[in-house]
Design a protein around this motif. Structure first.
Motif, short mmCIF file in Angstrom:
data_model
loop_
_atom_site.label_atom_id
_atom_site.label_comp_id
_atom_site.label_asym_id
_atom_site.label_seq_id
_atom_site.Cartn_x
_atom_site.Cartn_y
_atom_site.Cartn_z
N UNK A 1 49.15 -86.35 41.51
CA UNK A 1 49.26 -85.11 40.74
C UNK A 1 50.67 -84.53 40.76
N UNK A 2 51.67 -85.38 40.83
CA UNK A 2 53.07 -84.96 40.70
C UNK A 2 53.62 -85.56 39.42
N UNK A 3 54.15 -84.72 38.55
CA UNK A 3 54.70 -85.17 37.27
C UNK A 3 56.22 -85.17 37.34
N UNK A 4 56.84 -86.00 36.50
CA UNK A 4 58.29 -86.14 36.52
C UNK A 4 58.84 -86.02 35.10
N UNK A 5 60.02 -85.41 35.01
CA UNK A 5 60.79 -85.39 33.77
C UNK A 5 62.19 -85.88 34.14
N UNK B 1 54.71 -74.50 34.20
CA UNK B 1 53.84 -74.15 33.07
C UNK B 1 52.47 -74.80 33.19
N UNK B 2 52.40 -75.99 33.75
CA UNK B 2 51.12 -76.70 33.87
C UNK B 2 50.39 -76.32 35.14
N UNK C 1 48.19 -84.32 30.41
CA UNK C 1 49.33 -83.59 30.96
C UNK C 1 50.61 -84.04 30.26
N UNK C 2 50.70 -85.32 29.95
CA UNK C 2 51.85 -85.79 29.19
C UNK C 2 51.97 -85.04 27.87
N UNK C 3 50.87 -84.84 27.20
CA UNK C 3 50.90 -84.08 25.94
C UNK C 3 51.32 -82.64 26.18
N UNK C 4 50.83 -82.03 27.26
CA UNK C 4 51.13 -80.63 27.54
C UNK C 4 52.62 -80.44 27.87
N UNK C 5 53.13 -81.28 28.76
CA UNK C 5 54.55 -81.17 29.12
C UNK C 5 55.43 -81.51 27.92
N UNK D 1 60.24 -75.65 31.88
CA UNK D 1 59.02 -75.93 32.62
C UNK D 1 58.76 -74.91 33.73
N UNK D 2 59.82 -74.26 34.20
CA UNK D 2 59.68 -73.23 35.24
C UNK D 2 60.30 -71.92 34.72
N UNK D 3 59.65 -71.26 33.78
CA UNK D 3 60.25 -70.07 33.15
C UNK D 3 60.46 -68.91 34.13
N UNK D 4 59.71 -68.86 35.22
CA UNK D 4 59.85 -67.78 36.20
C UNK D 4 60.71 -68.18 37.40
#
Length: 324
Positions: A55-59, A29-30, A194-198, A19-22
């Motif tokens: 607007x904060x997402x969690x995994x 990524x989102x 966003x769920x679909x994107x992540x 999710x954080x490639x950099x």
């Protein structure tokens, strides 16, 4: 050694890297803030000001309590050397004396050994620490030898030829158990798109990974099991998706020890047996304690090289920058 909780941590690191490639200090990524955590959501993740609805997402990565088939480990549980730490200290033979030589730009390490030339030699050994100097090592070795003399970094014994050697440390491992464990990777967000994107980003990246690196430098096998949308919290504007993965990994028994310095044995011949090699020194307790301390420092130094640089877990299990 790897255990089930450490594998949760590894899977969280892998998801954070996707999710954080950099890097964690760069946007995700989102483009939204995405928190990756080992463990379930906290109450503050839902009810605090900065939460899923803001607007904060969690995994999250958690263990799933499902019975998995037993996986056999290698027969006999054989030991093998996984890693070595080479010595940086050396010895210089000069006639009947031995000089201790330290590196110029490297931390001194290793076990220095001295012995008498000839049959059934007398021996001395010393584990070098970062606080030592050539003179201190020479003095410690001379103290162990009968009539030993230390002249700065040179060790000698009157009327005796000394020999010297330096060895490092090795990490021996064997598989105690090969384990199969089910893990749940859950996406939590207030936006179904966003769920679909992540979810798609994680699913596609993990689909390419049949193996992931563990924290002890080995590999674990990653297998996809299933995926499911969990919309029981839609009335609270929270959308969730669970991905189930099976991880097969080894639970290891690890033993650090110095490489062999002295050898001893006997030969059985018709005229009678005879001995050869060096007697292992009967070291003082302080010498043994110092050796164990030096070996522990070497072990920590070797294990400090993480397979996931720049990542660590805070007290809540959240993946954060290791410099934070």
């Amino acid at each position: 050694m790897a255990d089930a909780s450490q594998m949760s941590q590894v899977l969280a690191y892998v998801c954070a890297g996707i999710l954080y490639p950099d890097g964690l200090e760069k946007p995700s990524l989102t483009g939204r803030q995405t928190v990756v955590r080992r463990g379930w959501l906290l109450p503050s993740d839902i009810f605090a000001a900065q939460n899923i609805r803001s607007h904060t997402d969690y995994v999250t990565v958690t263990m799933a309590a499902q019975k998995r088939a037993a996986v056999p480990e290698p027969l006999g549980r054989p030991w093998h050397v996984q890693a070595r730490i080479l010595p940086t200290v050396s010895v210089l033979q000069a006639g009947q004396t031995v000089q201790i030589v330290f590196p110029k730009d490297t931390v001194p390490s290793g076990v220095v050994g001295l012995w008498y030339a000839g049959v059934r030699q007398t021996t001395a050994a010393y584990a070098v620490t970062a606080q030592d100097t050539p003179d201190s090592v020479a003095a410690a070795l001379a103290k162990q030898l009968p009539h030993g003399v230390a002249d700065e970094a040179v060790v000698s014994v009157p009327d005796v030829s000394l020999l010297g050697n330096v060895v490092g440390y090795g990490e021996s491992v064997r598989v105690s158990r090969r384990q199969s464990q089910l893990y749940r990777v859950s996406v939590w967000t207030a936006d179904a798109s966003v769920r679909d994107e992540i979810g798609l980003s994680l699913d596609m990246a993990l689909a390419e990974k049949s193996w992931i690196s563990t924290l002890d430098g080995r590999q674990a096998q990653l297998k996809f099991v299933s995926v499911e949308d969990v919309d029981a919290m839609q009335n609270q504007a929270i959308y969730r998706r669970d991905y189930l993965y099976e991880l097969i990994f080894d639970v290891l028994q690890i033993q650090w020890a110095a490489d062999m310095m002295f050898g001893v044995g006997t030969s059985d011949i018709p005229e009678g047996g005879s001995g050869f090699g060096a007697f292992v020194p009967a070291l003082e307790e302080s010498v043994v304690t110092q050796a164990l301390s030096a070996m522990n420092v070497a072990r920590l130094s070797a294990s400090s090289c993480s397979e996931y640089p720049g990542m660590t877990l805070n007290q809540f299990g959240t993946v954060v920058c290791s410099t934070d």
